[in-house]
Design an enzyme around this catalytic site. Sequence first.
Site, PDB file in Angstrom:
ATOM      1  N   CYS A  88      37.163  50.577  42.411  1.00 27.41           N
ATOM      2  CA  CYS A  88      35.973  51.025  41.669  1.00 27.41           C
ATOM      3  C   CYS A  88      36.330  51.454  40.246  1.00 27.41           C
ATOM      4  O   CYS A  88      35.604  51.156  39.295  1.00 27.41           O
ATOM      5  CB  CYS A  88      35.315  52.219  42.352  1.00 27.41           C
ATOM      6  SG  CYS A  88      35.239  52.146  44.131  1.00 27.41           S
ATOM      7  N   ASP A  89      37.422  52.181  40.077  1.00 32.01           N
ATOM      8  CA  ASP A  89      37.673  52.860  38.802  1.00 32.01           C
ATOM      9  C   ASP A  89      38.860  52.328  38.002  1.00 32.01           C
ATOM     10  O   ASP A  89      39.042  52.726  36.844  1.00 32.01           O
ATOM     11  CB  ASP A  89      37.907  54.366  39.057  1.00 32.01           C
ATOM     12  CG  ASP A  89      36.713  55.009  39.743  1.00 32.01           C
ATOM     13  OD1 ASP A  89      35.577  54.545  39.495  1.00 32.01           O
ATOM     14  OD2 ASP A  89      36.908  55.952  40.515  1.00 32.01           O
TER      15      ASP A  89
ATOM     16  N   CYS B  47      39.395  55.625  44.490  1.00 30.49           N
ATOM     17  CA  CYS B  47      39.053  54.205  44.654  1.00 30.49           C
ATOM     18  C   CYS B  47      39.524  53.394  43.459  1.00 30.49           C
ATOM     19  O   CYS B  47      38.853  53.356  42.416  1.00 30.49           O
ATOM     20  CB  CYS B  47      37.548  54.052  44.843  1.00 30.49           C
ATOM     21  SG  CYS B  47      37.043  52.341  45.004  1.00 30.49           S
TER      22      CYS B  47
END
Length: 319
Positions: free
Chosen positions: A139-140, A136
Amino acid sequence: MSEKKLYDVIIIGAGPAGMTAAVYTSRAKMETLMIEKALPGGQMTKTEDIENYPGYESILGPDLSNKMFEHSKKFGAEFVRAEVKEIKDTFPYKTIVLSDGAEIQAKSIILATGAKHRNIGVPGELELSGFGVSYCAVCDGAFFADQELVVVGGGDSAVEEALFLTRFASKVTIIHRRDELRAQKIIQKRAFDNEKIEFIWNHVVEEIKGDGMVSGVVIKNTQTGEVSEFPCNGIFIYIGMDPITNYVENLGITNQEGYVVADEEMRTSVKGIFSAGDLNEKKLRQVITATGDGSIAAFSAQTYVEELEEQVKEMNLEV
Ligand code: NAP
């Protein structure tokens, strides 16, 4: 969740397909329950820009998720966070078994659990997941400022997410098993034009290396068989999706790859069970196709429930 245990329709999964279905069924005055084990929005929550959903030239995935979620509850649909373990094809009402053993009954069911990312299945992937291995970028990605990243895959997701990662990383190398991308041409062009993106063609990842944190990947040339090491600080894996259909295995409604087989009206081979979105066997998987499926499944469920209620009345069964 209310104390009531029988719904007109239970929708499993609150991605674009499930949330659209909820708008349609609750607006048609069907008592509707959405069951979702994670955040509403599904894959949208992990997508940066969505620019092919009509009405929004560009919208952040999490923003579209929130808008759809609010909309899905507007006409009275209920929402509960839970995991479905199994569906029993009981008559006249279906039985949904949750992972804590609780059972809920529904006159009809719409499956809308979508799909999940695929693992490469190489040494180091599981061990370093969360420590430089990610699925992701939204997200990261921000954790990798000025670092060198690898993206695996050649589809829309790999190339779009590689583009997104260039906001943070100093360099993003796409490793693809062929010498041609599968991604849409417009997305390909953006990647070819981006100075931070490089490509390693005809290679697969054989191992992810790192002592507590990713430090590189072992890659193999698919044409020559030559193996080499490529240093990187993180690896983002986008090699496709698998349908989330384990909880319907007992119903015999899936194909060999695990996708649900549904007709144009989103009917599965089990009466009263409908299926919409990315978990279905089909060619194009987009937010817009999922919402379309959701509306059709809702209409089919409505028709089914009307017929079922007639049947229940005729048979003098207790409602
Ligand atoms: P995908 O289209 O199935 O692409 C998967 C990629 O991973 C392919 O390039 C495939 O290579 C490669 N691959 C598969 N297994 C591999 C393995 N074991 N090792 C190395 N590489 C492997 O998956 P996706 O990109 O996740 O997209 C899923 C669906 O969502 C698609 O229908 C896509 O169009 C859609 N989507 C759309 C958008 C958009 O419209 N903006 C954005 C994201 C996703 P090959 O090419 O050689 O098969």
